[in-house]
Design a protein around this motif. Structure first.
Motif, PDB file in Angstrom:
ATOM      1  N   LYS A  12       0.836  -1.205   0.000  1.00 58.86           N
ATOM      2  CA  LYS A  12       0.000   0.000   0.000  1.00 58.86           C
ATOM      3  C   LYS A  12       0.868   1.251   0.000  1.00 58.86           C
ATOM      4  O   LYS A  12       0.573   2.239  -0.686  1.00 58.86           O
ATOM      5  CB  LYS A  12      -0.931  -0.018   1.213  1.00 58.86           C
ATOM      6  CG  LYS A  12      -1.899   1.155   1.251  1.00 58.86           C
ATOM      7  CD  LYS A  12      -2.852   1.047   2.419  1.00 58.86           C
ATOM      8  CE  LYS A  12      -3.832   2.217   2.428  1.00 58.86           C
ATOM      9  NZ  LYS A  12      -4.769   2.141   3.590  1.00 58.86           N
ATOM     10  N   ASN A  15       2.247   1.711  -3.425  1.00 62.72           N
ATOM     11  CA  ASN A  15       1.164   2.172  -4.304  1.00 62.72           C
ATOM     12  C   ASN A  15       0.984   3.685  -4.195  1.00 62.72           C
ATOM     13  O   ASN A  15       0.861   4.395  -5.200  1.00 62.72           O
ATOM     14  CB  ASN A  15      -0.136   1.449  -3.953  1.00 62.72           C
ATOM     15  CG  ASN A  15      -1.294   1.870  -4.849  1.00 62.72           C
ATOM     16  OD1 ASN A  15      -1.332   1.555  -6.036  1.00 62.72           O
ATOM     17  ND2 ASN A  15      -2.250   2.575  -4.280  1.00 62.72           N
ATOM     18  N   PRO A  44       0.033  -7.284  -8.533  1.00 60.62           N
ATOM     19  CA  PRO A  44      -0.898  -6.667  -7.584  1.00 60.62           C
ATOM     20  C   PRO A  44      -2.305  -6.570  -8.169  1.00 60.62           C
ATOM     21  O   PRO A  44      -2.491  -6.559  -9.386  1.00 60.62           O
ATOM     22  CB  PRO A  44      -0.301  -5.268  -7.372  1.00 60.62           C
ATOM     23  CG  PRO A  44       1.107  -5.356  -7.868  1.00 60.62           C
ATOM     24  CD  PRO A  44       1.093  -6.365  -8.954  1.00 60.62           C
ATOM     25  N   ASN A  45      -3.285  -6.499  -7.277  1.00 59.31           N
ATOM     26  CA  ASN A  45      -4.679  -6.341  -7.695  1.00 59.31           C
ATOM     27  C   ASN A  45      -4.891  -4.909  -8.180  1.00 59.31           C
ATOM     28  O   ASN A  45      -4.717  -3.958  -7.427  1.00 59.31           O
ATOM     29  CB  ASN A  45      -5.612  -6.651  -6.513  1.00 59.31           C
ATOM     30  CG  ASN A  45      -7.068  -6.678  -6.927  1.00 59.31           C
ATOM     31  OD1 ASN A  45      -7.552  -5.783  -7.610  1.00 59.31           O
ATOM     32  ND2 ASN A  45      -7.773  -7.714  -6.506  1.00 59.31           N
ATOM     33  N   ALA A  46      -5.291  -4.770  -9.448  1.00 61.37           N
ATOM     34  CA  ALA A  46      -5.438  -3.438 -10.027  1.00 61.37           C
ATOM     35  C   ALA A  46      -6.565  -2.647  -9.389  1.00 61.37           C
ATOM     36  O   ALA A  46      -6.554  -1.414  -9.411  1.00 61.37           O
ATOM     37  CB  ALA A  46      -5.672  -3.551 -11.533  1.00 61.37           C
ATOM     38  N   ASN A  47      -7.541  -3.327  -8.833  1.00 61.95           N
ATOM     39  CA  ASN A  47      -8.646  -2.616  -8.191  1.00 61.95           C
ATOM     40  C   ASN A  47      -8.216  -2.013  -6.854  1.00 61.95           C
ATOM     41  O   ASN A  47      -8.613  -0.891  -6.515  1.00 61.95           O
ATOM     42  CB  ASN A  47      -9.834  -3.559  -7.975  1.00 61.95           C
ATOM     43  CG  ASN A  47     -10.477  -3.984  -9.276  1.00 61.95           C
ATOM     44  OD1 ASN A  47     -10.523  -3.198 -10.222  1.00 61.95           O
ATOM     45  ND2 ASN A  47     -10.946  -5.212  -9.345  1.00 61.95           N
ATOM     46  N   ASP A  48      -7.415  -2.755  -6.113  1.00 65.74           N
ATOM     47  CA  ASP A  48      -6.974  -2.286  -4.798  1.00 65.74           C
ATOM     48  C   ASP A  48      -5.730  -1.413  -4.876  1.00 65.74           C
ATOM     49  O   ASP A  48      -5.565  -0.459  -4.094  1.00 65.74           O
ATOM     50  CB  ASP A  48      -6.696  -3.484  -3.878  1.00 65.74           C
ATOM     51  CG  ASP A  48      -7.944  -4.328  -3.642  1.00 65.74           C
ATOM     52  OD1 ASP A  48      -9.049  -3.769  -3.692  1.00 65.74           O
ATOM     53  OD2 ASP A  48      -7.792  -5.541  -3.427  1.00 65.74           O
ATOM     54  N   ALA A  53      -0.081  -1.631  -9.674  1.00 67.37           N
ATOM     55  CA  ALA A  53      -0.321  -2.587 -10.762  1.00 67.37           C
ATOM     56  C   ALA A  53       0.184  -2.038 -12.088  1.00 67.37           C
ATOM     57  O   ALA A  53       0.797  -2.762 -12.889  1.00 67.37           O
ATOM     58  CB  ALA A  53      -1.816  -2.912 -10.849  1.00 67.37           C
ATOM     59  N   ASN A  57       3.301  -3.915 -14.130  1.00 66.80           N
ATOM     60  CA  ASN A  57       3.200  -4.423 -15.498  1.00 66.80           C
ATOM     61  C   ASN A  57       4.225  -3.754 -16.405  1.00 66.80           C
ATOM     62  O   ASN A  57       4.778  -4.384 -17.311  1.00 66.80           O
ATOM     63  CB  ASN A  57       1.794  -4.197 -16.047  1.00 66.80           C
ATOM     64  CG  ASN A  57       0.774  -5.086 -15.358  1.00 66.80           C
ATOM     65  OD1 ASN A  57       1.085  -6.196 -14.944  1.00 66.80           O
ATOM     66  ND2 ASN A  57      -0.455  -4.608 -15.243  1.00 66.80           N
TER      67      ASN A  57
END
Length: 211
Positions: A12, A15, A44-48, A53, A57
């Motif tokens: 987090k 992010n 990583p989860n792109a929504n969270d 993310a 990528n």
């Protein structure tokens, strides 16, 4: 700044760090990105974690080139790390001045990334129905159509056509064409058709659709 904590809290934090940045440090990929990437176990989860993310990528797309990113790798200078790979000399002569070599490496990495990410977009095309009207009922409609189809432009393809009655024994030529928007000017096309003054009275656009 090192980001090697793969816990939820650590991810987090990274992010949030990447919210306004493309890379962990500076304006080009570095060993800081490689270290952070290697510490993450899976995408990583792109929504969270949308920013993480996106970054993940992007760094993943470099593949083995991540080992060639400039900067310190595991406490070893970048130049020494590059010496370990005898098979690939992506960044030039090791005898170059350290600062100049770093600039060259960053520039070539940026160029490589831009080339890799640049993809040709779709070609914008339009399908157009033209109404070509003659002067009178004595106009040779077959000759009119032949003249229209003689017009050649880069990005222009003629399609089906038909003669449509307009009254008093007069027909108009209705013809379809497909054009590449960046190459063909519709105004120029209609003006070119109207240059056949002995046959053509006027040209109207009956339908215009983007493809």
């Amino acid at each position: 700044m090192a980001f090697t904590d793969s816990s939820p809290a650590g991810l987090k934090k990274l992010n949030e760090h990447l919210r306004t940045r493309s890379y962990v440090e500076g304006y080009a990929p570095s060993q800081a990105d490689t270290a952070a990437f290697n510490a993450i176990k899976g995408a990583p989860n792109a929504n969270d974690l949308p920013y993480l993310a996106r970054w993940y990528n992007h760094i993943k797309s470099y593949g083995d080139l991540r080992k060639q990113f400039p900067g310190a790798a595991g406490g070893k200078p970048a130049a020494a790390a590059a010496d370990d790979d005898d098979d690939v000399d992506l960044f030039g002569d090791d005898d170059e001045d350290d600062n100049e070599a770093a600039k060259v490496r960053e520039q070539r990495l940026a160029e490589y990334a831009a080339k890799k990410e640049k993809k040709p977009g779709p070609i914008a095309k339009s399908s157009i129905v033209l109404d070509v009207k003659p002067w009178d009922d004595e106009t040779d409609m077959k000759a009119m159509e032949a003249k229209v189809r003689e017009i050649v432009m880069d990005g222009l393809v003629w399609g089906a056509s038909k003669f449509v009655p307009v009254g008093y024994g007069i027909n108009k030529l209705q013809i379809i064409c497909v054009v590449e928007d960046d190459k063909v000017s519709i105004d120029l096309l209609t003006e070119t058709i109207q240059d056949y003054e002995d046959l053509v009275q006027s040209v109207d656009i009956a339908a215009f659709n983007k493809i």
